[in-house]
Design a protein around this motif. Sequence first.
Motif, PDB file in Angstrom:
ATOM      1  N   GLY A 168     -32.757  91.351-109.712  1.00 10.41           N
ATOM      2  CA  GLY A 168     -32.405  90.346-109.015  1.00 10.41           C
ATOM      3  C   GLY A 168     -33.396  89.280-108.429  1.00 10.41           C
ATOM      4  O   GLY A 168     -34.561  90.146-108.498  1.00 10.41           O
ATOM      5  N   GLY A 169     -33.429  88.133-107.945  1.00  9.05           N
ATOM      6  CA  GLY A 169     -34.402  87.345-107.574  1.00  9.05           C
ATOM      7  C   GLY A 169     -35.379  86.797-108.703  1.00  9.05           C
ATOM      8  O   GLY A 169     -35.026  86.780-109.824  1.00  9.05           O
ATOM      9  N   TYR A 170     -36.525  86.462-108.277  1.00  8.52           N
ATOM     10  CA  TYR A 170     -37.400  85.987-109.423  1.00  8.52           C
ATOM     11  C   TYR A 170     -38.343  87.519-109.943  1.00  8.52           C
ATOM     12  O   TYR A 170     -39.147  88.015-109.309  1.00  8.52           O
ATOM     13  CB  TYR A 170     -38.572  85.240-108.735  1.00  8.52           C
ATOM     14  N   MET A 171     -38.429  87.627-111.487  1.00  9.91           N
ATOM     15  CA  MET A 171     -38.989  88.618-112.184  1.00  9.91           C
ATOM     16  C   MET A 171     -39.712  88.009-113.053  1.00  9.91           C
ATOM     17  O   MET A 171     -40.166  88.907-113.910  1.00  9.91           O
ATOM     18  CB  MET A 171     -37.537  89.167-112.984  1.00  9.91           C
ATOM     19  N   VAL A 225     -38.496  83.005-102.865  1.00  9.36           N
ATOM     20  CA  VAL A 225     -37.032  82.787-102.909  1.00  9.36           C
ATOM     21  C   VAL A 225     -36.426  83.989-102.204  1.00  9.36           C
ATOM     22  O   VAL A 225     -36.781  85.303-102.369  1.00  9.36           O
ATOM     23  CB  VAL A 225     -36.746  82.680-104.026  1.00  9.36           C
TER      24      VAL A 225
END
Lengths: 466, 466
Positions: free
Chosen positions: B316-319, B326
């Motif tokens: 999830g989110g920025y990988m 974010v």
Amino acid sequence: MPNAQIEQVLATLDAARAETEASLLAWLRIPSISAQSAHAPDCRAAATWVGEQLAELGFEVGLRETPTHPVVIATHPGPQGADVPHVLIYGHYDVQPPEPLELWTSPPFEPTIVEGPHGRRVVARGAVDDKGQCLTWLAALRAWNTVAGGPPVRLTIVVEGEEEVGSPNLDAVLQAEKDFLKADVALISDTGMWEFGVPALTVSLRGMVYVQIDLRLGARDLHSGLFGGSAGNSLNVLTKLLGELKDEDGRIQIPGFYDGVIEPGANQRAAWDALGFDEAAFLGSQGLSVPSGEKGRSAPERMWARPTADINGIWGGYMGEGSKTVIACEGHAKLSCRLVPGQEPAKIIEGIRQFVKARIPADASFELQVFASTPGLSVPTESPFLDAARAVLAEEFGKPVVLSGGGGSIPVVESLKRILGLDSLLMGFGLHDDQVHSPNEKFELACLHSGARSHARLLARLGGKG
Amino acid sequence: MPNAQIEQVLATLDAARAETEASLLAWLRIPSISAQSAHAPDCRAAATWVGEQLAELGFEVGLRETPTHPVVIATHPGPQGADVPHVLIYGHYDVQPPEPLELWTSPPFEPTIVEGPHGRRVVARGAVDDKGQCLTWLAALRAWNTVAGGPPVRLTIVVEGEEEVGSPNLDAVLQAEKDFLKADVALISDTGMWEFGVPALTVSLRGMVYVQIDLRLGARDLHSGLFGGSAGNSLNVLTKLLGELKDEDGRIQIPGFYDGVIEPGANQRAAWDALGFDEAAFLGSQGLSVPSGEKGRSAPERMWARPTADINGIWGGYMGEGSKTVIACEGHAKLSCRLVPGQEPAKIIEGIRQFVKARIPADASFELQVFASTPGLSVPTESPFLDAARAVLAEEFGKPVVLSGGGGSIPVVESLKRILGLDSLLMGFGLHDDQVHSPNEKFELACLHSGARSHARLLARLGGKG
């Protein structure tokens, strides 16, 4: 007739709206994503673009190289012989990564004009942060150039390309150019209005620590049936420790996290209450209803004066379609903490290290990558420059100006103070629903144009011509 | 001269080793990944391959279609007129996804022979699970065909292509073919030896529930500076709830999780202790040293008789590279629980639903995708078929046979019992370090060949010819 001149500049700005919008769209088409090395050439192109704009306006322009993306520095002597203040304007040409791409209604780097409740808006990555906001002063400078052959004050302009990754190289450049960058005040357009039509000046900013935790447990991924019940699982360990970041009251559990945090005074709390901030509406516009953060504190306090701990990304194990019964040996997470004045970034990073170390088994190991480390700060509210900004914003919008806090981090404000001794004027024109850093980032064209008019007025006022 | 005949079959097998290995390599080159729909054609190719092998040996072969991958069903009447038992052999031609690819020392679907401490081994996805193990009985059947023109017992062979995704369609096929699949016993080669050179029969198996949690909080990703302290964060919520899966003693906190779990008796515990299982060595071979699972229970008990809860994947989110500030509106996790006899999969799934529901804020929502749901079970230890298997394994390896538990799940064992009333003989030849479901999965060729000899002997014994 000084007032005649600012009226002329404003008329020129209004007549040039189409041109101003076209310039913004051209800049937005350059995918200057500073976090992704593949986009280094685009970052350079975005730097060159703004440099050329300033050169057209009679600025002397240069690119200062850094290990990654260059810094644009431009200077203009202002009116011959006049005794005018020297203003340093800061902006950044880099943007956040646009991912997740599938959530954009139009391609992030194909700026699109759409109609909204406040009229026309431009949708693109960087629309408001910070290319659109830079256009507000760039358009004002162009109009001043048309009407008066140049700006009414002496100007130095710094546009960097690493703001979205924590400005790792800006300090070195400011250090090296220290004498060359002498000025009386810094002017930054990277913050927001109170709401549409209601201007604001930001007088405090949170800092940030941003780390990546790379956790390792074991030599390889394992079969969850053969080893489950005996082998440790890096993802169970990672989620358990991250799950302990906050207690039930939202207090962050990183050792020493709140050391030095200054509690707001009664006046400050009263001022925040007077704002009548509507958190239900603020969250509602984002599909949310339950306030997060520490219990027993107002929304403005939680967002402007209290530190946070947000997991920005997490990944590990099998992320594909269907099922894979694996016990993963690696887990990764990106964690950022917004900091307030009084907190020391280095101590917070060490606290995170201790927090993780205390929560992993003896056979696990981890690395901490640090992507950002900048303290929170506040700007003086007793200043002739701030007074000037208040006056022109009130003129332009016909409404009193809100002195607000800023939840975000603008590391350069601290650098400008520490290295150049400059206080910053944070005069921005974004809105809460601009979806900064999110898919479908937008900027209201009404904000673009009133922002440009405000900058034209501010320059006049500072130059004694408005 | 029955004994002469089995000696002939074993000699034939030994002479055909190169041919047996070549067949395995050919099958391993087909990337039959059942979890990934893009590989559906490869699954079909792997099914066709084994079907053709069996047809060559005089079997009547058919493919039964399912919504995804076909089931191969082959039958052989056995010796004319002889009164011999009817054996159903089960195997699967599908394999786990090979990711993470970068950890493989050779491409997962380019099988490679390398030297190891036990001699030559083949490295490839599916090397042991289950293609290599299928080759042990396939080679035995080929040798019997060469020597005697066919197997010494009546045979039905079922090779499915969805074992690695929880066999969603197998039950329907077994139901439909119920009469056609009548037999006296099922024979499955998908388990392990006690250690190299020491044979084992598996007499208990854990079941499994495998779900994906898709959590949503808010309408879109948000800027962690503008919203941090007010907006909820899906990844903080997800890690907090997953972090509460187990208490400090390793007890799983899903409501009703341990309902019906049978505590092992004193004899059972004594038998496990007698095995002298060396957990330090078991974990050490995987770069681990700290046992996981419930406190105060032996390793065999934790792995064979106690349920687990392992997070198999999270994202999830920025990988991406670097940082993105974010607050993500979506978090995802794959969670599997190994189940033991007494637990009801449906109740466990409902418990997981309650567990998540009780730990998310009012403005969050989630979906639960179920990828597997099968109970644990044990097989009878008083059976002439088990006695026969014990006898031939002791003959082949010259060592007594360990009756062990199995940590993994073989859903078909429960299906064969429930639908066809068949008990299963779990006679497998894998080793703990075969890296099943992991990068660099391997199968010892010594195990392949002794496994083939063991099957040849078992068929002889069951057919009254050994």
